[in-house]
Design a protein around this motif. Structure first.
Motif, short mmCIF file in Angstrom:
data_model
loop_
_atom_site.label_atom_id
_atom_site.label_comp_id
_atom_site.label_asym_id
_atom_site.label_seq_id
_atom_site.Cartn_x
_atom_site.Cartn_y
_atom_site.Cartn_z
N ALA A 43 2.92 -5.30 -10.69
CA ALA A 43 4.15 -5.77 -10.04
C ALA A 43 4.70 -4.69 -9.10
O ALA A 43 5.15 -4.98 -7.99
CB ALA A 43 5.18 -6.15 -11.09
N ASP A 44 4.61 -3.43 -9.57
CA ASP A 44 5.07 -2.31 -8.74
C ASP A 44 4.21 -2.19 -7.48
O ASP A 44 4.71 -1.98 -6.38
CB ASP A 44 4.98 -0.99 -9.52
N LEU A 45 2.90 -2.32 -7.69
CA LEU A 45 1.97 -2.19 -6.56
C LEU A 45 2.20 -3.31 -5.54
O LEU A 45 2.11 -3.08 -4.33
CB LEU A 45 0.53 -2.24 -7.09
N GLY A 80 4.95 -4.65 -4.84
CA GLY A 80 6.19 -4.39 -4.09
C GLY A 80 6.11 -3.15 -3.23
O GLY A 80 7.09 -2.72 -2.65
N THR A 81 4.88 -2.56 -3.17
CA THR A 81 4.70 -1.35 -2.36
C THR A 81 4.28 -1.73 -0.94
O THR A 81 3.37 -2.52 -0.76
CB THR A 81 3.64 -0.44 -3.00
N VAL A 82 4.99 -1.15 0.02
CA VAL A 82 4.67 -1.44 1.42
C VAL A 82 3.98 -0.23 2.02
O VAL A 82 4.44 0.89 1.85
CB VAL A 82 5.96 -1.76 2.20
#
Lengths: 77, 173
Positions: free
Chosen positions: B167-169, B171-173
């Motif tokens: 989920a963190d990945l 949301g990574t731009v």
């Protein structure tokens, strides 16, 4: 999130659209929109570098820390 | 995708098992009810001799095991529905989600519950059996299901951690 992304302001200053920026730095418009609207959980250094190079600015021009409440804000680690 | 037929087969198998579980549950419930309604004929046949105070532990033991069997039906149902939901997310191409970590943990709890019931069956057999009249039901203890329970709890935690990282990945731009 107390980190504000000021990409919109910087684009406005540079008279550049999000689509133009996306084309220049090779990041999808969808991802840049996520960043612009403050929905991103993290930003890669490579992305920050590409945006700064395209907009001729510093990372600090794009990001700002705004503590929600000075008294209740937890101290930095 | 090569795994699609296997997933489709798993889905079908799980659906069949879901129905079978309910049918077995209804069957056990019917037997338990019949053991009271037709006590003299049915239970005397099951015990192998006319009912008497000496055969009552066997009768009560059989009823107890039937009751445990009924108690296992909802656990089986929860187990199978959660597993089916996980299979569905794999089919949809998005298995590494927090919901699946919760489902895996639920499956671990249900398996733990089923193993506790299995122990209870052993206790009932021991309690109802006497040297003259043993309750003739095969039962054995095994460590493997308990290890599987432990493994499932650990896997659920690993899955939860992995889902959060993903989920963190995302949301990574």
């Amino acid at each position: 999130m107390p980190i504000l992304v000021k990409l919109d302001d910087m684009l406005h200053e540079r008279r550049m659209t999000l689509t133009e920026l996306a084309d220049r730095i090779g990041i999808t418009l969808a991802n840049l929109s996520i960043l612009k609207t403050g929905k991103a959980r993290a930003v890669r250094f490579s992305t920050l570098e590409a945006i700064c190079a395209a907009l001729h600015c510093q990372p600090g021009d794009l990001l700002e820390f705004a503590a929600p409440d000075e008294e209740t804000a937890s101290p930095p680690l | 995708m090569s795994s699609t037929p296997a997933l489709a087969a798993s889905r079908t198998l799980l659906r069949v098992l879901l129905v079978l579980n309910l049918v077995v549950g209804a069957g056990i419930a019917a037997l338990l009810a019949a053991s009271f309604l037709f006590e003299e004929t049915l239970m005397a046949g099951a015990v192998g001799e006319p009912l008497s105070p000496a055969t009552m532990p066997l009768v009560m033991g059989m009823r107890g095991i039937a009751a445990i069997g009924i108690a296992s039906i909802p656990l089986n149902h929860i187990f199978l529905t959660r597993l089916l939901a996980i299979v569905d997310t794999v089919r949809a191409g998005d298995a590494f989600v927090l919901a699946n970590a919760v489902r895996l943990q639920t499956i671990a709890w249900t398996l733990l519950g089923l193993e506790m019931l299995h122990l209870l069956v052993g206790a009932v057999i021991t309690g109802a059996s006497t040297d003259e009249r043993p309750l003739d039901i095969e039962w054995s203890f095994s460590f493997n299901p308990w290890l599987a329970v432990l493994l499932l709890f650990v896997l659920a935690r690993v899955f939860e951690h992995g889902a959060r990282m993903r989920a963190d990945l995302e949301g990574t731009v």
